[in-house]
Motif scaffolding. Structure first.
Motif, PDB file in Angstrom:
ATOM      1  N   LEU A  41       0.825  -1.211   0.000  1.00  0.00           N
ATOM      2  CA  LEU A  41       0.000   0.000   0.000  1.00  0.00           C
ATOM      3  C   LEU A  41       0.859   1.262   0.000  1.00  0.00           C
ATOM      4  N   TYR A  49      -1.041  -2.083  -5.444  1.00  0.00           N
ATOM      5  CA  TYR A  49      -1.555  -0.826  -4.907  1.00  0.00           C
ATOM      6  C   TYR A  49      -2.779  -0.376  -5.690  1.00  0.00           C
ATOM      7  N   ASN A  53      -6.275   0.138  -4.025  1.00  0.00           N
ATOM      8  CA  ASN A  53      -6.747   1.515  -4.020  1.00  0.00           C
ATOM      9  C   ASN A  53      -8.151   1.610  -4.611  1.00  0.00           C
ATOM     10  N   THR A  58      -6.532   2.089   2.076  1.00  0.00           N
ATOM     11  CA  THR A  58      -5.400   3.011   2.126  1.00  0.00           C
ATOM     12  C   THR A  58      -4.366   2.535   3.137  1.00  0.00           C
ATOM     13  N   GLU A  60      -2.981   4.358   5.341  1.00  0.00           N
ATOM     14  CA  GLU A  60      -3.299   4.980   6.624  1.00  0.00           C
ATOM     15  C   GLU A  60      -4.307   4.140   7.407  1.00  0.00           C
TER      16      GLU A  60
END
Length: 208
Positions: A41, A49, A53, A58, A60
């Protein structure tokens, strides 16, 4: 310190190094499946990714789950010697995935495919919590491979153009399904687990 994983694309190499640095930053004393997923990620450009995505996952949000479910501490210093047996198996399965799909290099898509095989891992548990289901991920990987996307085509280590040398045309949507069946057969015959505990063999994949 940056490690070079032989036979991996630049993007996959970056993802694995980000996995190690992520584990260090979280204060963990091992590199597990959840760190590989976080590395994919954080890499931010590879096929893995792009697939994650599109599903709204994400770095985070994923890291937040790691901190909440596993915890975090003071930064550590790690190397590939800190890979868990599961992580070593994921690397071997990723290499198998690349070979099955006739790719010259292991890309982020192959690492993600290998992670999908570890359904009881933290990586997959956290993805499920974020609403990303394995069957949907498989479909999106198939879509990416079917359209000719791969990390190889976006630059791997080796001679110019070498990333495409092992490719035998675009994959179709049946390719990943075939890989899954083949991998199940290999696992049933005991062809996956022998990597566990074979530190010398694993270290041959890595060059500092």
């Amino acid at each position: 310190m940056t490690y070079r994983f032989n036979g991996f694309t630049e993007k996959a190499n970056n993802a694995m190094n980000l996995a190690i640095s992520s584990a260090e930053g979280l204060g963990h004393d091992y590199v597990g499946s959840e760190h590989i997923m976080l590395g994919l990620l954080k890499e931010g450009t590879g096929v893995a990714y792009a697939v994650l995505n599109k599903m709204g996952v994400t770095a985070e949000a994923f890291e937040k789950l790691i901190r909440e479910r596993i915890g975090a501490g003071e930064p550590t210093v790690l190397s590939p010697a800190a890979f868990t047996p599961r992580t070593k198996r994921i690397l071997q399965v990723a290499a198998l995935a690349g070979a099955q799909l006739h790719n010259a290099y292991v890309g982020t898509e192959h690492l993600l495919m290998a992670l999908l095989e570890e359904s009881d891992s933290y990586a997959m548990r956290f993805l499920n919590e974020l609403g990303a289901k394995a069957e949907d991920i498989v479909k999106k990987i198939n879509d990416a491979l079917g359209s000719g996307d791969s990390d190889e085509e976006k630059g791997g280590y080796g001679m110019p153009g070498a990333g495409k040398a092992g490719s035998k045309g675009k994959s179709n949507t049946k390719t990943l399904d075939q890989f899954g069946r083949d991998l199940t057969a290999v696992a049933a015959q005991g062809g996956i687990d022998p990597v566990i505990g074979r530190q010398n063999e694993i270290e041959r994949v890595i060059q500092i």
